[in-house]
Design a protein around this motif. Sequence first.
Motif, PDB file in Angstrom:
ATOM      1  N   GLN A  84     -13.510   0.510  -0.891  1.00 53.57           N
ATOM      2  CA  GLN A  84     -14.455   0.937   0.152  1.00 53.57           C
ATOM      3  C   GLN A  84     -14.135   2.339   0.650  1.00 53.57           C
ATOM      4  OE1 GLN A  84     -13.966  -2.229   2.962  1.00 53.57           O
ATOM      5  NE2 GLN A  84     -14.972  -3.720   1.635  1.00 53.57           N
ATOM      6  N   GLY A  85     -13.084   2.920   0.097  1.00 55.80           N
ATOM      7  CA  GLY A  85     -12.769   4.308   0.433  1.00 55.80           C
ATOM      8  C   GLY A  85     -11.949   4.497   1.697  1.00 55.80           C
ATOM      9  N   HIS A  86     -11.343   3.426   2.194  1.00 58.71           N
ATOM     10  CA  HIS A  86     -10.484   3.598   3.374  1.00 58.71           C
ATOM     11  C   HIS A  86      -9.187   4.292   2.992  1.00 58.71           C
ATOM     12  CE1 HIS A  86     -13.003   1.219   5.966  1.00 58.71           C
ATOM     13  NE2 HIS A  86     -13.075   0.282   5.039  1.00 58.71           N
ATOM     14  N   ARG A  87      -8.507   4.774   4.009  1.00 58.68           N
ATOM     15  CA  ARG A  87      -7.201   5.387   3.766  1.00 58.68           C
ATOM     16  C   ARG A  87      -6.175   4.268   3.898  1.00 58.68           C
ATOM     17  NH1 ARG A  87      -5.449  10.043   7.859  1.00 58.68           N
ATOM     18  NH2 ARG A  87      -3.457  10.704   6.969  1.00 58.68           N
ATOM     19  N   CYS A  88      -5.771   3.753   2.759  1.00 59.13           N
ATOM     20  CA  CYS A  88      -4.927   2.555   2.765  1.00 59.13           C
ATOM     21  C   CYS A  88      -3.469   2.872   2.509  1.00 59.13           C
ATOM     22  CB  CYS A  88      -5.398   1.572   1.694  1.00 59.13           C
ATOM     23  SG  CYS A  88      -7.075   1.025   1.910  1.00 59.13           S
ATOM     24  N   TYR A  89      -2.634   2.323   3.353  1.00 61.37           N
ATOM     25  CA  TYR A  89      -1.191   2.406   3.148  1.00 61.37           C
ATOM     26  C   TYR A  89      -0.699   0.991   2.848  1.00 61.37           C
ATOM     27  CZ  TYR A  89      -0.926   7.022   5.490  1.00 61.37           C
ATOM     28  OH  TYR A  89      -1.067   8.342   5.852  1.00 61.37           O
ATOM     29  N   TYR A  90      -0.135   0.803   1.693  1.00 65.91           N
ATOM     30  CA  TYR A  90       0.455  -0.500   1.373  1.00 65.91           C
ATOM     31  C   TYR A  90       1.923  -0.268   1.053  1.00 65.91           C
ATOM     32  CZ  TYR A  90      -4.443  -1.834   0.805  1.00 65.91           C
ATOM     33  OH  TYR A  90      -5.775  -2.041   1.020  1.00 65.91           O
ATOM     34  N   PHE A  91       2.780  -0.982   1.752  1.00 65.82           N
ATOM     35  CA  PHE A  91       4.193  -0.738   1.452  1.00 65.82           C
ATOM     36  C   PHE A  91       4.913  -2.043   1.124  1.00 65.82           C
ATOM     37  CE2 PHE A  91       6.454  -2.340   5.116  1.00 65.82           C
ATOM     38  CZ  PHE A  91       5.437  -2.496   6.034  1.00 65.82           C
ATOM     39  N   ILE A  92       5.977  -1.895   0.382  1.00 67.03           N
ATOM     40  CA  ILE A  92       6.792  -3.037  -0.005  1.00 67.03           C
ATOM     41  C   ILE A  92       7.866  -3.238   1.057  1.00 67.03           C
ATOM     42  CG2 ILE A  92       8.332  -3.958  -1.778  1.00 67.03           C
ATOM     43  CD1 ILE A  92       5.535  -3.491  -2.795  1.00 67.03           C
ATOM     44  N   ASP A 138      12.433   3.465   1.490  1.00 58.92           N
ATOM     45  CA  ASP A 138      12.359   4.897   1.221  1.00 58.92           C
ATOM     46  C   ASP A 138      11.979   5.679   2.471  1.00 58.92           C
ATOM     47  OD1 ASP A 138      13.144   4.880  -1.429  1.00 58.92           O
ATOM     48  OD2 ASP A 138      11.116   4.489  -2.163  1.00 58.92           O
ATOM     49  N   LEU A 139      11.729   4.948   3.537  1.00 63.66           N
ATOM     50  CA  LEU A 139      11.415   5.571   4.821  1.00 63.66           C
ATOM     51  C   LEU A 139      12.493   5.102   5.810  1.00 63.66           C
ATOM     52  CD1 LEU A 139       8.846   7.300   5.016  1.00 63.66           C
ATOM     53  CD2 LEU A 139       7.709   5.371   6.106  1.00 63.66           C
ATOM     54  N   PRO A 140      13.726   5.547   5.622  1.00 63.58           N
ATOM     55  CA  PRO A 140      14.825   4.989   6.406  1.00 63.58           C
ATOM     56  C   PRO A 140      14.713   5.253   7.901  1.00 63.58           C
ATOM     57  CG  PRO A 140      15.608   6.804   5.032  1.00 63.58           C
ATOM     58  CD  PRO A 140      14.191   6.544   4.640  1.00 63.58           C
ATOM     59  N   CYS A 141      13.884   6.226   8.288  1.00 66.86           N
ATOM     60  CA  CYS A 141      13.718   6.451   9.733  1.00 66.86           C
ATOM     61  C   CYS A 141      13.038   5.253  10.399  1.00 66.86           C
ATOM     62  CB  CYS A 141      12.977   7.760  10.002  1.00 66.86           C
ATOM     63  SG  CYS A 141      11.476   7.952   9.061  1.00 66.86           S
ATOM     64  N   THR A 142      12.475   4.345   9.583  1.00 70.52           N
ATOM     65  CA  THR A 142      11.944   3.087  10.122  1.00 70.52           C
ATOM     66  C   THR A 142      13.068   2.322  10.836  1.00 70.52           C
ATOM     67  OG1 THR A 142      10.430   2.951   8.248  1.00 70.52           O
ATOM     68  CG2 THR A 142      10.745   0.945   9.510  1.00 70.52           C
ATOM     69  N   GLU A 167       8.402   1.131 -15.509  1.00 65.19           N
ATOM     70  CA  GLU A 167       9.329   1.328 -14.395  1.00 65.19           C
ATOM     71  C   GLU A 167       9.331   2.797 -13.965  1.00 65.19           C
ATOM     72  OE1 GLU A 167      13.237  -0.127 -15.209  1.00 65.19           O
ATOM     73  OE2 GLU A 167      14.109   0.894 -13.477  1.00 65.19           O
ATOM     74  N   ALA A 168       9.322   3.683 -14.966  1.00 64.08           N
ATOM     75  CA  ALA A 168       9.389   5.119 -14.649  1.00 64.08           C
ATOM     76  C   ALA A 168       8.151   5.571 -13.863  1.00 64.08           C
ATOM     77  CB  ALA A 168       9.520   5.931 -15.934  1.00 64.08           C
ATOM     78  N   THR A 169       6.953   5.100 -14.269  1.00 59.66           N
ATOM     79  CA  THR A 169       5.752   5.559 -13.554  1.00 59.66           C
ATOM     80  C   THR A 169       5.710   4.967 -12.144  1.00 59.66           C
ATOM     81  OG1 THR A 169       4.463   3.820 -14.648  1.00 59.66           O
ATOM     82  CG2 THR A 169       4.297   6.025 -15.577  1.00 59.66           C
ATOM     83  N   VAL A 170       6.175   3.719 -12.009  1.00 60.43           N
ATOM     84  CA  VAL A 170       6.199   3.110 -10.678  1.00 60.43           C
ATOM     85  C   VAL A 170       7.159   3.883  -9.771  1.00 60.43           C
ATOM     86  CG1 VAL A 170       6.894   1.058  -9.375  1.00 60.43           C
ATOM     87  CG2 VAL A 170       5.499   0.803 -11.419  1.00 60.43           C
ATOM     88  N   CYS A 171       8.340   4.193 -10.288  1.00 58.82           N
ATOM     89  CA  CYS A 171       9.315   4.949  -9.490  1.00 58.82           C
ATOM     90  C   CYS A 171       8.737   6.290  -9.070  1.00 58.82           C
ATOM     91  CB  CYS A 171      10.606   5.180 -10.272  1.00 58.82           C
ATOM     92  SG  CYS A 171      11.576   3.690 -10.393  1.00 58.82           S
ATOM     93  N   GLU A 172       8.007   6.897  -9.979  1.00 57.71           N
ATOM     94  CA  GLU A 172       7.445   8.216  -9.688  1.00 57.71           C
ATOM     95  C   GLU A 172       6.401   8.130  -8.565  1.00 57.71           C
ATOM     96  OE1 GLU A 172       8.246  11.145 -10.064  1.00 57.71           O
ATOM     97  OE2 GLU A 172       6.361  12.015  -9.329  1.00 57.71           O
ATOM     98  N   PHE A 173       5.494   7.144  -8.642  1.00 62.78           N
ATOM     99  CA  PHE A 173       4.494   7.119  -7.558  1.00 62.78           C
ATOM    100  C   PHE A 173       5.108   6.635  -6.245  1.00 62.78           C
ATOM    101  CE2 PHE A 173       2.879   2.819  -9.170  1.00 62.78           C
ATOM    102  CZ  PHE A 173       3.073   2.099  -8.003  1.00 62.78           C
ATOM    103  N   LEU A 174       6.127   5.796  -6.318  1.00 60.40           N
ATOM    104  CA  LEU A 174       6.790   5.382  -5.070  1.00 60.40           C
ATOM    105  C   LEU A 174       7.399   6.600  -4.376  1.00 60.40           C
ATOM    106  CD1 LEU A 174       8.693   2.047  -5.909  1.00 60.40           C
ATOM    107  CD2 LEU A 174       6.704   2.345  -4.416  1.00 60.40           C
ATOM    108  N   ARG A 175       8.039   7.435  -5.181  1.00 65.89           N
ATOM    109  CA  ARG A 175       8.690   8.622  -4.619  1.00 65.89           C
ATOM    110  C   ARG A 175       7.632   9.561  -4.021  1.00 65.89           C
ATOM    111  NH1 ARG A 175       9.239  13.351  -5.359  1.00 65.89           N
ATOM    112  NH2 ARG A 175       8.031  13.354  -7.277  1.00 65.89           N
TER     113      ARG A 175
END
Length: 354
Positions: free
Chosen positions: A37-45, A88-92, A316-324
């Motif tokens: 739907q074009g929302h600005r979605c943040y999904y985190f693990i 990856d967001l340790p300031c959390t 694994e490599a592509t996932v790591c890359e987009f996570l970063r």
Amino acid sequence: MATDKREIILSGIRPTGRLHYGNYFGAIRAFLDLQEQGHRCYYFIADYHALTTITERMDLYRQTIDMLRTYVACGLDPAKSVIYRQSDLPCTAELTLLLGMITNIGHLERGTTYKDKMAKLTSESEGLEGNPLSYGLLGYPVLMAADILIVKADKVPVGDDQRQHVEMAIEMARKFNHRFGEVLKVPASVPRNALRLPGLDGSAKMGKSDNNTLDLLDDPKTVLAKIKGVQTTTDPLPLSSDSDDPDAIIPQMPPSLGALYRMLHLLAPEDVYQDFVGKYRRGEKFYGTLKTTLAEHVSKFNAPIIEGFNAPGNTEATVCEFLRANAEKVTETALDTVESCKAAMGLGRSLFRA
Ligand code: TRP
């Protein structure tokens, strides 16, 4: 570059490893819809959160990677949605500490995750001896509030079981702002119309720990074996409703048979589902074909997901890359939130940050 004015929609995903149909219809489908739907979605693990209930060493890294490869195979697109890892967001963790200072213990003790665990423990024979309830588990809602507030989320769609936690986050933000000034964005919780899929054993919920799941990566042989194993020895109960609406008739069936019909309705064309409803009403012998038909549709649904999971561009490599890359996209906002909170509480700016 024009700033993105769209609302931020945030949701967290617990890294559970294998994903099943309960996850798909309970969460993944809603995530995909919001993305499309074009929302600005943040999904985190939520990998920090996974540690609150950990009992033994498990490979959270591996689980996260494979789960994300499955999500990508289902259509979650790291170019459209911002997908990152909580750790990856340790300031959390720093914001959690700050929010912890304004959170009453009594309030946390009423949190559902904590209460459920507590109830389970007190009902077990050993009682609370050697109480394994951790500080981290009690603080589950504080960490969750930090996740939400740190990226200045506008909306937080979650399933019913997480509503209370989102309410707590809203309350913490209000309390903080009331005490220290308007610093935190107060989000709105939005109900997600999630479907709770029954387990193959007929229990109310498909869940990994209950061993009653059909998984998105199951191959056709496994699918057929699992579906054939569903208990259908009880005689069908008569349906009092003339309606074909699955919500009206499925609850009137024996639970494990109902689970098969629920899946069939979700995955097969309407006329196939209707045909089996007719067979049920007429009391024909149909369990065998119901199972093979359903298995076919499940395998058909799984096929592109399995293919996508194994695709050369989904490693694994592509996932790591987009996570970063995606963690980088949210880092600035997150640091800004923490710095503003610290300043508002009287700590002042960090001497070590530019
Ligand atoms: N606790 C959520 C769950 O178990 C996952 C989660 C962690 C979350 N932090 C969040 C969800 C923040 C929404 C917002 O499903």
